[in-house]
Design an enzyme around this catalytic site. Structure first.
Site, short mmCIF file in Angstrom:
data_model
loop_
_atom_site.label_atom_id
_atom_site.label_comp_id
_atom_site.label_asym_id
_atom_site.label_seq_id
_atom_site.Cartn_x
_atom_site.Cartn_y
_atom_site.Cartn_z
CG ASP A 114 -2.01 1.01 1.17
OD1 ASP A 114 -2.34 1.46 0.05
OD2 ASP A 114 -2.56 1.35 2.22
CG HIS A 140 0.81 2.35 -9.64
ND1 HIS A 140 0.37 1.81 -8.45
CD2 HIS A 140 -0.16 3.18 -10.07
CE1 HIS A 140 -0.83 2.30 -8.17
NE2 HIS A 140 -1.18 3.13 -9.13
CB SER A 199 -8.34 -5.04 -4.22
OG SER A 199 -8.94 -3.78 -4.46
NE ARG A 243 -6.59 2.21 -6.55
CZ ARG A 243 -5.38 1.93 -6.10
NH1 ARG A 243 -4.34 1.92 -6.92
NH2 ARG A 243 -5.21 1.66 -4.82
CG LEU A 283 9.55 -17.15 -3.03
CD1 LEU A 283 9.14 -17.19 -1.56
CD2 LEU A 283 10.14 -15.79 -3.39
NE ARG A 294 -8.65 0.42 5.42
CZ ARG A 294 -7.97 1.56 5.26
NH1 ARG A 294 -7.85 2.41 6.26
NH2 ARG A 294 -7.43 1.85 4.10
#
Length: 253
Positions: A28, A45, A73, A79, A139, A202
């Protein structure tokens, strides 16, 4: 194990760090990072992708087995369209430019979330990177893209309801294990640690089922500023936690 990984793990051991088997990150603050510098949100970004590369490298060096990142999300469709298109383009560019690095470092990629609303080219790209990295054993990088935790739970419920309706399951067969197998993250252990950057505290509809007993660490830095110092600070905080899972005695990890 490479010498670099061995050295990093020994350093972590000396520092008394406990390494989560599964780390999840809510990346975020890209827009806030850009605004604070008088830049366009798209610049934030772009810097966020660089931070993602640093995270992958750190997870490899410190022996994290699974890392899940929240990249887009299902609510992000609200957006501006130009920004949404830019984020989709970033996924294209990340896969195209970093696939060789992921293969070289034995990284397996899984992209979770709804395929609804994605163009055919993006769907093919997702399928391609998953197939090409499927046999890697290092990974596991799980990218939550066009993802929402509530939608995932609804979709899992629908799958189980269809299985009951078709006679493949009985209602009494539905338990937590069966539900987990119906989730996008089937076969992946629940995250031990969830990190969120930018000071927000959150879940924001991220891994709602899987994060039931995850340790949470909230970091003030915006995502583009994420680096090794921040990573180690989060691990230090996690290492000091006593995980009880609703009981009295903590259990590993």
């Amino acid at each position: 194990m490479s010498m670099e990984t061995a050295i990093a793990e020994k350093a972590a051991d000396r520092a008394g760090l406990r390494i989560p088997a599964h780390l999840a990150v809510i990346m975020d603050g890209n827009g806030r990072w850009a605004k604070a510098r008088g830049k366009q949100r798209t610049e934030g970004h772009l810097e966020g992708v660089k931070a993602l590369r640093r995270l992958i490298s750190l997870c490899i060096r410190y022996g994290v087995e699974h890392v899940t990142v929240f990249s887009f999300s299902s609510e992000n469709w609200n957006r501006p369209r130009d920004e949404v298109n830019f984020i989709f383009g970033l996924l294209h560019r990340f896969v195209a430019s970093d696939l060789a690095m992921l293969l070289q470092n034995n990284v397996r990629v899984r992209i979770i979330g709804s395929r609804d609303g994605l163009d055919d080219g993006l769907r093919r790209l997702i399928d391609d990177v998953e197939v090409k990295t499927a046999l890697n054993t290092g990974l596991e990088l799980i990218v939550a893209f066009n993802y929402g935790g509530k939608s995932e739970i609804v979709e899992a419920s629908r799958r189980l309801a269809q299985a009951v309706a078709s006679g493949r399951m009985k209602p009494e067969d539905i338990d937590e294990a069966a539900f987990e197998r119906a989730l996008y993250t089937s076969g992946v252990p629940d995250p031990d640690l969830i990190i969120r950057t930018s000071g927000e505290q959150r879940f924001s509809n991220f891994l709602l089922w899987q994060g039931a007993y995850s340790e949470l660490v909230f970091i003030d830095e915006n995502w583009p500023d994420f680096g090794e110092e921040t990573f180690l600070r989060a691990l230090e905080e996690y290492s000091g936690r006593k995980r009880r899972f609703g009981g009295i005695e903590s259990r590993s990890p």
